[in-house]
Design a protein around this motif. Structure first.
Motif, PDB file in Angstrom:
ATOM      1  N   ALA A  57       0.831  -1.211   0.000  1.00 20.13           N
ATOM      2  CA  ALA A  57       0.000   0.000   0.000  1.00 20.13           C
ATOM      3  C   ALA A  57       0.861   1.254   0.000  1.00 20.13           C
ATOM      4  O   ALA A  57       0.575   2.221  -0.728  1.00 20.13           O
ATOM      5  CB  ALA A  57      -0.920  -0.008   1.220  1.00 20.13           C
ATOM      6  N   LEU A  58       1.928   1.253   0.788  1.00 17.54           N
ATOM      7  CA  LEU A  58       2.830   2.408   0.840  1.00 17.54           C
ATOM      8  C   LEU A  58       3.535   2.617  -0.495  1.00 17.54           C
ATOM      9  O   LEU A  58       3.816   3.760  -0.888  1.00 17.54           O
ATOM     10  CB  LEU A  58       3.860   2.215   1.961  1.00 17.54           C
ATOM     11  N   SER A  59       3.822   1.531  -1.195  1.00 13.79           N
ATOM     12  CA  SER A  59       4.448   1.641  -2.517  1.00 13.79           C
ATOM     13  C   SER A  59       3.532   2.364  -3.494  1.00 13.79           C
ATOM     14  O   SER A  59       3.976   3.217  -4.273  1.00 13.79           O
ATOM     15  CB  SER A  59       4.787   0.243  -3.044  1.00 13.79           C
ATOM     16  N   ILE A  60       2.234   2.043  -3.445  1.00 15.49           N
ATOM     17  CA  ILE A  60       1.274   2.714  -4.321  1.00 15.49           C
ATOM     18  C   ILE A  60       1.174   4.195  -3.960  1.00 15.49           C
ATOM     19  O   ILE A  60       1.165   5.073  -4.835  1.00 15.49           O
ATOM     20  CB  ILE A  60      -0.107   2.043  -4.214  1.00 15.49           C
ATOM     21  N   VAL A  61       1.114   4.483  -2.648  1.00 15.35           N
ATOM     22  CA  VAL A  61       1.049   5.870  -2.187  1.00 15.35           C
ATOM     23  C   VAL A  61       2.276   6.651  -2.670  1.00 15.35           C
ATOM     24  O   VAL A  61       2.168   7.791  -3.149  1.00 15.35           O
ATOM     25  CB  VAL A  61       0.953   5.938  -0.643  1.00 15.35           C
ATOM     26  N   SER A  62       3.443   6.029  -2.544  1.00 13.55           N
ATOM     27  CA  SER A  62       4.691   6.692  -2.960  1.00 13.55           C
ATOM     28  C   SER A  62       4.662   7.046  -4.437  1.00 13.55           C
ATOM     29  O   SER A  62       5.075   8.139  -4.844  1.00 13.55           O
ATOM     30  CB  SER A  62       5.890   5.790  -2.652  1.00 13.55           C
ATOM     31  N   ASN A  63       4.183   6.109  -5.250  1.00 16.40           N
ATOM     32  CA  ASN A  63       4.108   6.357  -6.687  1.00 16.40           C
ATOM     33  C   ASN A  63       3.161   7.515  -7.017  1.00 16.40           C
ATOM     34  O   ASN A  63       3.458   8.374  -7.859  1.00 16.40           O
ATOM     35  CB  ASN A  63       3.644   5.096  -7.420  1.00 16.40           C
ATOM     36  N   LEU A  64       2.011   7.526  -6.324  1.00 21.81           N
ATOM     37  CA  LEU A  64       1.040   8.593  -6.561  1.00 21.81           C
ATOM     38  C   LEU A  64       1.602   9.947  -6.134  1.00 21.81           C
ATOM     39  O   LEU A  64       1.461  10.955  -6.856  1.00 21.81           O
ATOM     40  CB  LEU A  64      -0.256   8.301  -5.796  1.00 21.81           C
ATOM     41  N   GLU A  65       2.233   9.991  -4.965  1.00 25.38           N
ATOM     42  CA  GLU A  65       2.763  11.257  -4.455  1.00 25.38           C
ATOM     43  C   GLU A  65       3.974  11.727  -5.265  1.00 25.38           C
ATOM     44  O   GLU A  65       4.207  12.935  -5.395  1.00 25.38           O
ATOM     45  CB  GLU A  65       3.117  11.105  -2.979  1.00 25.38           C
TER      46      GLU A  65
END
Length: 336
Positions: free
Chosen positions: A59-67
């Protein structure tokens, strides 16, 4: 002097264990069966924690990509396609759902399998109850209606916690106390995982048919030394023990079937607190998937995923949630 759960709390506070492992130590102390103890040990070793941590990292990986996209100029990046984003989030939600599928199994090993003795008055329910326990737990008398309330005791059968419940005889009565006992019997029957129905003649079978619980019922002809009747699965005599061993074998098999049905996933043990958080995660995850389908902007999706990670943390390491932590450790034995 030591406070409840103090030593486990120190380990948690110092980062030696997470909250799942801490709760599992208490579960192990309070476990009454081998299955519950073994599942608690698995969680202490980090089996469930590792799965949750992996989901959190995804989940944090997806957040990082979006941010990362949001921090760069529009002309410098290629946006994550919604289809690929949906696939990644859906994969995470499915992992959570898989953990949640162990809920029924977890409830079974924690609360136990409820086995209710049912039959008319003076049919031999209390005698069988005492025979199963190996001790005189229920009063046995030739006077009908001796048992007016339920009597319970816990056994371990096949590694599972089994609660045997002796009930009041079921029949029509004008006596207020007897009617209360009869109503309690009906409630227990409806809540039972398995029913041991005792009768003495073929006409007694009409009683169990009135409950419409035939699939979870073992029909037992009681007092087989003096009674002979067709339509029953077993014949027993609690007086001399005839048929009891065969009944116990059948009971063990039924319990194993209940605990291992195709609808019961037994991969993980999750307690009630964890189950509540997982239910919240599934709702949150499905909400994110809906927003992705509706092409919600990525800054909003990033915030929703942050909320998702925050809920995940409540399972393993609640941040700024002293109420959760204090409540958990208050239920520990002193010290531990």
């Amino acid at each position: 002097f030591a406070l409840p759960g103090e030593f486990t709390f120190r380990s948690y506070y110092n980062g030696k264990i997470d909250l799942i492992q801490a709760e599992s130590i208490n579960d192990l102390v309070n476990s009454e069966t081998n299955v519950f103890a073994n599942k608690s040990i698995e969680n202490i070793s980090g089996r469930l924690s590792e799965v949750i941590q992996k989901i959190k990292l995804d989940a944090l990986s997806i957040v990082s990509n979006l941010e990362y996209e949001l921090d760069l100029d529009e002309n410098e990046i290629t946006h994550i396609e919604n289809r690929a984003l949906y696939k990644r989030v859906n994969h995470i939600v499915n992992k959570i759902i898989k953990i949640n599928s162990s809920t029924l199994f977890s409830n079974i090993i924690q609360r136990g399998i409820r086995v209710v003795l049912l039959g008319r008055p003076n049919v031999g329910k209390s005698s069988l109850f005492n025979h199963l326990l190996g001790q005189a737990r229920s009063i046995v008398s030739c006077v009908a209606g001796t048992t007016r309330d339920t009597v319970e005791s816990v056994l371990e059968i096949g590694g599972y916690r089994v609660k045997i419940i002796d009930t009041a005889g079921y029949w029509e009565s004008e006596d207020t106390l007897e009617r209360m006992g009869i109503e309690k019997t009906r409630e227990e029957v409806l809540d039972a995982d398995l029913i041991l129905f005792l009768g003495e003649k073929k006409s007694d079978l009409k009683l169990i048919n009135s409950f419409e619980v035939d699939k979870k019922t073992i029909k037992i002809l009681s007092k087989s030394d003096i009674n002979k009747s067709p339509g029953y699965d077993f014949s027993i005599c609690s007086l001399n023990g005839d048929g009891i061993d065969s009944l116990l074998t059948c009971l063990s098999t039924k319990i194993h079937q209940i605990s291992n049905t195709k609808n019961v996933a037994a991969e993980y043990y999750i307690n009630k607190r964890q189950q509540a958080v997982i239910d919240e995660l599934i709702v949150c995850g499905n909400n994110i998937l809906t927003h992705i389908k509706n092409k919600t902007s990525h800054d909003i999706l990033a915030n929703l995923l942050h909320d998702f990670v925050g809920i995940l943390n409540e399972i393993i390491n609640p941040i700024d949630r002293d109420d959760i932590i204090n409540n958990i450790f208050s239920n520990f034995c002193v010290g531990k």
